[in-house]
Scaffold this motif. Structure first.
Motif, PDB file in Angstrom:
ATOM      1  N   LEU A 112       0.868  -1.174   0.000  1.00  0.00           N
ATOM      2  CA  LEU A 112       0.000   0.000   0.000  1.00  0.00           C
ATOM      3  C   LEU A 112       0.905   1.224   0.000  1.00  0.00           C
ATOM      4  O   LEU A 112       1.753   1.386   0.879  1.00  0.00           O
ATOM      5  N   VAL A 113       0.731   2.088  -0.987  1.00  0.00           N
ATOM      6  CA  VAL A 113       1.587   3.262  -1.149  1.00  0.00           C
ATOM      7  C   VAL A 113       0.815   4.493  -0.704  1.00  0.00           C
ATOM      8  O   VAL A 113      -0.231   4.823  -1.279  1.00  0.00           O
ATOM      9  N   LEU A 114       1.311   5.172   0.335  1.00  0.00           N
ATOM     10  CA  LEU A 114       0.642   6.337   0.902  1.00  0.00           C
ATOM     11  C   LEU A 114       1.173   7.615   0.256  1.00  0.00           C
ATOM     12  O   LEU A 114       2.381   7.881   0.271  1.00  0.00           O
ATOM     13  N   LEU A 115       0.254   8.418  -0.294  1.00  0.00           N
ATOM     14  CA  LEU A 115       0.584   9.668  -0.978  1.00  0.00           C
ATOM     15  C   LEU A 115       0.007  10.824  -0.176  1.00  0.00           C
ATOM     16  O   LEU A 115      -1.210  10.964  -0.039  1.00  0.00           O
ATOM     17  N   HIS A 116       0.882  11.669   0.345  1.00  0.00           N
ATOM     18  CA  HIS A 116       0.480  12.658   1.355  1.00  0.00           C
ATOM     19  C   HIS A 116      -0.190  13.893   0.775  1.00  0.00           C
ATOM     20  O   HIS A 116      -0.161  14.161  -0.427  1.00  0.00           O
ATOM     21  N   GLU A 117      -0.752  14.670   1.674  1.00  0.00           N
ATOM     22  CA  GLU A 117      -1.438  15.918   1.357  1.00  0.00           C
ATOM     23  C   GLU A 117      -0.446  17.016   0.977  1.00  0.00           C
ATOM     24  O   GLU A 117       0.772  16.815   0.974  1.00  0.00           O
ATOM     25  N   GLY A 118      -0.973  18.203   0.700  1.00  0.00           N
ATOM     26  CA  GLY A 118      -0.154  19.308   0.223  1.00  0.00           C
ATOM     27  C   GLY A 118       0.865  19.830   1.200  1.00  0.00           C
ATOM     28  O   GLY A 118       1.851  20.448   0.787  1.00  0.00           O
ATOM     29  N   LEU A 119       0.680  19.621   2.491  1.00  0.00           N
ATOM     30  CA  LEU A 119       1.669  20.027   3.491  1.00  0.00           C
ATOM     31  C   LEU A 119       2.158  18.832   4.295  1.00  0.00           C
ATOM     32  O   LEU A 119       2.667  18.979   5.393  1.00  0.00           O
ATOM     33  N   GLY A 120       1.999  17.630   3.750  1.00  0.00           N
ATOM     34  CA  GLY A 120       2.357  16.422   4.470  1.00  0.00           C
ATOM     35  C   GLY A 120       3.744  15.912   4.118  1.00  0.00           C
ATOM     36  O   GLY A 120       4.513  16.540   3.396  1.00  0.00           O
ATOM     37  N   SER A 121       4.042  14.729   4.633  1.00  0.00           N
ATOM     38  CA  SER A 121       5.301  14.057   4.347  1.00  0.00           C
ATOM     39  C   SER A 121       5.165  12.589   4.721  1.00  0.00           C
ATOM     40  O   SER A 121       4.146  12.170   5.298  1.00  0.00           O
ATOM     41  N   GLY A 164       2.692  -4.663   2.968  1.00  0.00           N
ATOM     42  CA  GLY A 164       3.706  -3.664   3.231  1.00  0.00           C
ATOM     43  C   GLY A 164       3.109  -2.277   3.057  1.00  0.00           C
ATOM     44  O   GLY A 164       2.202  -2.081   2.237  1.00  0.00           O
ATOM     45  N   ILE A 165       3.596  -1.314   3.831  1.00  0.00           N
ATOM     46  CA  ILE A 165       3.097   0.059   3.756  1.00  0.00           C
ATOM     47  C   ILE A 165       4.273   0.973   3.452  1.00  0.00           C
ATOM     48  O   ILE A 165       5.217   1.078   4.239  1.00  0.00           O
ATOM     49  N   LEU A 166       4.222   1.646   2.308  1.00  0.00           N
ATOM     50  CA  LEU A 166       5.285   2.551   1.875  1.00  0.00           C
ATOM     51  C   LEU A 166       4.746   3.970   1.812  1.00  0.00           C
ATOM     52  O   LEU A 166       3.788   4.241   1.089  1.00  0.00           O
ATOM     53  N   ALA A 167       5.351   4.866   2.585  1.00  0.00           N
ATOM     54  CA  ALA A 167       5.012   6.289   2.539  1.00  0.00           C
ATOM     55  C   ALA A 167       6.228   7.043   2.036  1.00  0.00           C
ATOM     56  O   ALA A 167       7.349   6.798   2.498  1.00  0.00           O
ATOM     57  N   VAL A 168       6.025   7.955   1.099  1.00  0.00           N
ATOM     58  CA  VAL A 168       7.128   8.688   0.473  1.00  0.00           C
ATOM     59  C   VAL A 168       6.843  10.181   0.550  1.00  0.00           C
ATOM     60  O   VAL A 168       5.714  10.623   0.325  1.00  0.00           O
ATOM     61  N   SER A 169       7.870  10.968   0.875  1.00  0.00           N
ATOM     62  CA  SER A 169       7.773  12.430   0.828  1.00  0.00           C
ATOM     63  C   SER A 169       8.105  12.896  -0.583  1.00  0.00           C
ATOM     64  O   SER A 169       9.192  12.595  -1.104  1.00  0.00           O
ATOM     65  N   ARG A 170       7.205  13.611  -1.205  1.00  0.00           N
ATOM     66  CA  ARG A 170       7.482  14.157  -2.525  1.00  0.00           C
ATOM     67  C   ARG A 170       8.619  15.186  -2.454  1.00  0.00           C
ATOM     68  O   ARG A 170       8.927  15.714  -1.385  1.00  0.00           O
ATOM     69  N   GLN A 171       9.225  15.461  -3.583  1.00  0.00           N
ATOM     70  CA  GLN A 171      10.303  16.443  -3.625  1.00  0.00           C
ATOM     71  C   GLN A 171       9.792  17.780  -3.085  1.00  0.00           C
ATOM     72  O   GLN A 171       8.698  18.237  -3.423  1.00  0.00           O
ATOM     73  N   LEU A 186       1.636  27.922  12.439  1.00  0.00           N
ATOM     74  CA  LEU A 186       1.683  26.800  11.504  1.00  0.00           C
ATOM     75  C   LEU A 186       3.110  26.554  11.041  1.00  0.00           C
ATOM     76  O   LEU A 186       3.543  25.407  10.904  1.00  0.00           O
ATOM     77  N   ARG A 187       3.851  27.609  10.805  1.00  0.00           N
ATOM     78  CA  ARG A 187       5.252  27.454  10.393  1.00  0.00           C
ATOM     79  C   ARG A 187       6.039  26.661  11.432  1.00  0.00           C
ATOM     80  O   ARG A 187       6.829  25.770  11.092  1.00  0.00           O
ATOM     81  N   THR A 188       5.798  26.954  12.704  1.00  0.00           N
ATOM     82  CA  THR A 188       6.496  26.234  13.776  1.00  0.00           C
ATOM     83  C   THR A 188       6.131  24.754  13.761  1.00  0.00           C
ATOM     84  O   THR A 188       7.007  23.883  13.892  1.00  0.00           O
ATOM     85  N   ARG A 189       4.850  24.441  13.604  1.00  0.00           N
ATOM     86  CA  ARG A 189       4.429  23.042  13.570  1.00  0.00           C
ATOM     87  C   ARG A 189       5.030  22.306  12.382  1.00  0.00           C
ATOM     88  O   ARG A 189       5.509  21.174  12.511  1.00  0.00           O
ATOM     89  N   LEU A 190       5.021  22.950  11.222  1.00  0.00           N
ATOM     90  CA  LEU A 190       5.552  22.316  10.023  1.00  0.00           C
ATOM     91  C   LEU A 190       7.060  22.106  10.120  1.00  0.00           C
ATOM     92  O   LEU A 190       7.614  21.198   9.487  1.00  0.00           O
ATOM     93  N   GLY A 191       7.722  22.948  10.898  1.00  0.00           N
ATOM     94  CA  GLY A 191       9.163  22.831  11.053  1.00  0.00           C
ATOM     95  C   GLY A 191       9.599  21.522  11.668  1.00  0.00           C
ATOM     96  O   GLY A 191      10.766  21.127  11.542  1.00  0.00           O
ATOM     97  N   ARG A 192       8.700  20.825  12.337  1.00  0.00           N
ATOM     98  CA  ARG A 192       9.021  19.510  12.902  1.00  0.00           C
ATOM     99  C   ARG A 192       9.216  18.472  11.811  1.00  0.00           C
ATOM    100  O   ARG A 192       9.872  17.448  12.030  1.00  0.00           O
ATOM    101  N   TRP A 193       8.635  18.714  10.627  1.00  0.00           N
ATOM    102  CA  TRP A 193       8.567  17.671   9.608  1.00  0.00           C
ATOM    103  C   TRP A 193       9.346  17.980   8.341  1.00  0.00           C
ATOM    104  O   TRP A 193       9.695  17.044   7.601  1.00  0.00           O
ATOM    105  N   HIS A 194       9.581  19.250   8.050  1.00  0.00           N
ATOM    106  CA  HIS A 194      10.146  19.633   6.760  1.00  0.00           C
ATOM    107  C   HIS A 194      11.493  20.321   6.914  1.00  0.00           C
ATOM    108  O   HIS A 194      11.616  21.297   7.664  1.00  0.00           O
ATOM    109  N   ALA A 195      12.499  19.825   6.188  1.00  0.00           N
ATOM    110  CA  ALA A 195      13.821  20.440   6.233  1.00  0.00           C
ATOM    111  C   ALA A 195      13.773  21.854   5.661  1.00  0.00           C
ATOM    112  O   ALA A 195      14.458  22.751   6.156  1.00  0.00           O
ATOM    113  N   ASP A 196      12.967  22.060   4.627  1.00  0.00           N
ATOM    114  CA  ASP A 196      12.801  23.378   4.011  1.00  0.00           C
ATOM    115  C   ASP A 196      11.338  23.791   4.176  1.00  0.00           C
ATOM    116  O   ASP A 196      10.516  23.564   3.292  1.00  0.00           O
TER     117      ASP A 196
END
Length: 270
Positions: free
Chosen positions: A32-41, A59-66, A158-168
């Motif tokens: 099962l391939v998980l494709l995240h939302e617009g601000l997900g990972s 199997g469960i595969l989750a991928v962060s888009r570029q 929101l920027r602070t929360r997203l900073g936990r997950w996104h390098a950029d």
């Protein structure tokens, strides 16, 4: 091919994409391939990957888009057809890199739009898809919600929360927000792809979704080939059924997976 680790990076040559993997490996069972939302990972699905690994024995595969998570940065601004590019070009390369031989796509929001587009391409490895709060065309309520999200980001919380997950963080947010609020986006639609579906899809939509209305369901019913679409509306649920109605969403996904993979001989829990 090396076995997938619990987390790592796929090297696609022009980008490196973060992934998380749990459950049985692709050479043993469907994935099962998980494709995240617009601000997900890949790392923002919470308990869903582990839970689906248990309930489906897949199997469960989750991928962060570029541009998301720990994946490579993405050049901005994104082109108008960036979701189409993800479906037609990037996702098949991910399936190759992971050695996925049989799979089901589970997409949320932008990820659900990518899933629908990818399934319409007819890749024989893909047996079906679950579309959680998909966008098939642009609604004014969607743009209004995205404007509110931009205001929350600019206030800093929101920027602070997203900073936990996104390098950029800035790239992740602007790449999504600016693309959707570009005036050219108002004419965007992928409804013409839906008649090309050849595998089953289940659409999950919360009745209180601030990012989309039942018009998205109507588009799916109007355009999907007869017999392939199932719609599950969840009362009093918003844009994130897999978080707001976790147990119900897991059961819907698991039942769908059992249905579409029932001929794969004991690969799933019945």
């Amino acid at each position: 091919m090396a076995r997938l680790q619990s987390s790592g990076l796929f090297d696609l040559g022009d980008s490196r994409l973060e992934y998380q993997f749990v459950g049985r490996h692709p050479e043993v069972t469907p994935t099962l391939v998980l494709l995240h939302e617009g601000l997900g990972s890949a790392m923002q699905w919470g308990a869903l990957p582990e839970t689906l690994a248990r309930t489906t024995e897949c199997g469960i595969l989750a991928v962060s888009r570029q541009g998301y998570g720990a994946s490579s940065p993405v050049p901005l601004p994104r082109p108008a057809d960036y979701l189409e590019h993800e479906a037609r070009v990037v996702l098949p390369r991910i399936l190759d890199a992971a050695d996925v031989r049989s799979g089901v796509l589970i997409g949320h929001s932008d990820g659900a739009s990518i899933a629908a587009l990818a399934l319409a391409e007819g890749d024989a490895r893909l047996r079906g898809g679950v579309l959680i709060a998909p966008h098939f065309f642009v609604e004014e309520v969607t743009l209004s919600a995205i404007r509110r999200t931009r205001a929350a980001y600019e206030r800093g919380l929101l920027r602070t929360r997203l900073g936990r997950w996104h390098a950029d963080v800035e790239g992740a947010f602007r790449g999504w927000n600016d693309a959707w609020l570009d005036p050219v986006r108002r004419k965007w639609t992928i409804e013409a792809a839906l008649p090309r579906l050849t595998v089953p899809v289940t659409l999950i939509q919360g009745t209180e979704d601030a990012y989309g209305t039942r018009a998205q369901i109507a588009a799916a019913r109007r355009s999907c080939p007869p017999g392939l679409l199932t719609v599950r509306e969840l009362p009093h649920i918003g844009h994130e059924p897999h978080r707001e109605a976790f147990a119900d969403t897991v059961e819907i996904i698991s039942a769908f997976v059992r249905h579409v993979l029932k001929d794969e001989g004991g690969q799933i829990n019945t």
